[in-house]
Design a protein around this motif. Structure first.
Motif, mmCIF file in Angstrom:
data_model
loop_
_atom_site.group_PDB
_atom_site.id
_atom_site.type_symbol
_atom_site.label_atom_id
_atom_site.label_comp_id
_atom_site.label_asym_id
_atom_site.label_seq_id
_atom_site.Cartn_x
_atom_site.Cartn_y
_atom_site.Cartn_z
ATOM 1 N N LEU A 87 0.627 -1.281 -0.087
ATOM 2 C CA LEU A 87 -0.061 -0.096 0.273
ATOM 3 C C LEU A 87 0.900 1.323 -0.036
ATOM 4 O O LEU A 87 0.347 2.302 -0.690
ATOM 5 C CB LEU A 87 -0.930 -0.170 1.167
ATOM 6 N N GLY A 88 2.052 1.248 0.739
ATOM 7 C CA GLY A 88 2.811 2.462 1.010
ATOM 8 C C GLY A 88 3.449 2.683 -0.372
ATOM 9 O O GLY A 88 4.099 3.713 -0.680
ATOM 10 N N GLU A 89 3.631 1.760 -1.193
ATOM 11 C CA GLU A 89 4.148 2.028 -2.663
ATOM 12 C C GLU A 89 3.339 2.683 -3.786
ATOM 13 O O GLU A 89 3.825 3.339 -4.634
ATOM 14 C CB GLU A 89 4.646 0.690 -3.207
ATOM 15 N N ARG A 90 2.020 2.811 -3.306
ATOM 16 C CA ARG A 90 1.150 3.487 -4.265
ATOM 17 C C ARG A 90 1.313 5.119 -4.155
ATOM 18 O O ARG A 90 1.677 5.717 -3.099
ATOM 19 C CB ARG A 90 -0.314 3.485 -3.851
ATOM 20 N N HIS A 91 1.186 5.658 -5.434
ATOM 21 C CA HIS A 91 1.399 7.205 -5.187
ATOM 22 C C HIS A 91 0.379 7.947 -4.597
ATOM 23 O O HIS A 91 1.009 9.029 -4.326
ATOM 24 C CB HIS A 91 1.630 7.522 -6.896
ATOM 25 N N ASN A 92 -0.753 7.441 -4.370
ATOM 26 C CA ASN A 92 -1.683 8.118 -3.754
ATOM 27 C C ASN A 92 -2.048 7.837 -2.310
ATOM 28 O O ASN A 92 -3.051 8.005 -1.595
ATOM 29 C CB ASN A 92 -2.871 7.904 -4.396
ATOM 30 N N ALA A 93 -1.051 6.795 -1.752
ATOM 31 C CA ALA A 93 -1.262 6.367 -0.194
ATOM 32 C C ALA A 93 -0.154 6.482 0.426
ATOM 33 O O ALA A 93 1.221 6.315 -0.092
ATOM 34 C CB ALA A 93 -1.677 4.997 -0.452
ATOM 35 N N THR A 94 -0.368 6.831 1.808
ATOM 36 C CA THR A 94 0.808 6.800 2.622
ATOM 37 C C THR A 94 0.571 6.043 3.794
ATOM 38 O O THR A 94 -0.498 6.237 4.689
ATOM 39 C CB THR A 94 1.081 8.371 3.217
ATOM 40 N N VAL A 95 1.604 5.393 4.556
ATOM 41 C CA VAL A 95 1.417 4.541 5.634
ATOM 42 C C VAL A 95 2.234 4.865 6.414
ATOM 43 O O VAL A 95 3.633 5.142 6.281
ATOM 44 C CB VAL A 95 1.577 2.893 5.294
ATOM 45 N N GLN A 96 1.830 5.556 7.853
ATOM 46 C CA GLN A 96 2.617 5.980 8.879
ATOM 47 C C GLN A 96 2.597 5.089 10.129
ATOM 48 O O GLN A 96 1.412 4.797 10.479
ATOM 49 C CB GLN A 96 2.382 7.404 9.262
ATOM 50 N N ILE A 97 3.507 4.719 10.849
ATOM 51 C CA ILE A 97 3.566 4.063 11.961
ATOM 52 C C ILE A 97 4.056 5.183 13.204
ATOM 53 O O ILE A 97 5.094 5.590 13.178
ATOM 54 C CB ILE A 97 4.624 3.114 12.037
ATOM 55 N N MET A 98 3.074 5.133 14.318
ATOM 56 C CA MET A 98 3.442 5.855 15.634
ATOM 57 C C MET A 98 4.170 5.023 16.521
ATOM 58 O O MET A 98 3.599 3.906 16.861
ATOM 59 C CB MET A 98 2.098 6.454 15.965
#
Length: 224
Positions: free
Chosen positions: A189-200
């Motif tokens: 998912l994080g490799e999609r140009h329109n998606a960001t995956v963040q970890i707290m």
């Protein structure tokens, strides 16, 4: 797609019970999936519809018409599939997500719903969601997967942000294998140009949403 809505479609696409079973086996789903599509209370994913059209040898203009009707049916079905088991608030949220330009997701200790793999989502629903003998896990799972398709395959693409706590990365849900597949899915998912995956990180002090979740919706100039 609502398979029986158009008289321009060939008769063999409007199926008997036996034919529904054949069609379901072809796409690897249950017969109820086909039945709901025919009755207009569910829709087929683009790849499922294309696979069935191949199965029945539908080509040319007829195929293009069927695919176009399928796209229209998926838009009409936003938030309505399997909602007999969902509170109205869930139905409304599904509609809002389908229409938003940008969506942000935050969850504590678990992967956000629209970023979950099928196996992870099934384990979550079976273990935590509305423990009741009346709950049909497969129907609720189908609702979630359908909603993922509406959001993740939207055209134009939506801007998506997924934020989850570090604890979700090592919290086993279902099995260790299910968790490994889920982590790989997050990376993809994080490799999609329109998606960001963040970890707290788990040591962030004073997390204002500890123990809770949050969804933000941005409609641009088209707010409902």
């Amino acid at each position: 797609m609502q398979l029986s809505t158009s008289s321009s479609l060939p008769r063999k696409i409007r199926l008997t019970s036996s034919e529904q079973n054949d069609a379901a086996r072809e796409i690897g789903r249950k017969q109820t999936r086909i039945s709901r599509a025919e009755n207009g209370v569910g829709s087929l994913a683009p790849e499922e519809l294309a696979q069935l059209l191949d199965f029945y040898g539908v080509k040319g203009d007829m195929r293009a018409t069927a695919l176009a009707l399928g796209a229209q049916a998926r838009k009409r079905q936003r938030g309505r599939t399997y909602t007999d088991q969902l509170p109205r608030s869930f139905e409304r949220l599904a509609d809002l997500q389908a229409n938003a330009m940008a969506i942000g997701f935050y969850e504590t200790g678990i992967v956000p719903g629209l970023a979950q793999t099928r196996d992870y989502a099934k384990a979550v629903i079976a273990a935590f969601w509305w423990k009741s003998p009346e709950v049909d896990v497969e129907n609720l799972l189908s609702f979630r997967i359908d909603q993922q398709r509406r959001v993740l395959q939207a055209d134009p693409p939506k801007e998506l942000t997924f934020v989850l706590t570090e604890t979700a990365l090592d919290q086993v849900v279902g099995s260790a294998e299910v968790l490994r597949s889920q982590l790989l899915h997050l990376l993809q998912l994080g490799e999609r140009h329109n998606a960001t995956v963040q970890i707290m990180c788990r040591d962030v002090p004073d997390n204002p949403l500890l123990g809770g979740g949050l969804i933000t919706l941005d409609f641009g100039d088209a707010a409902p």
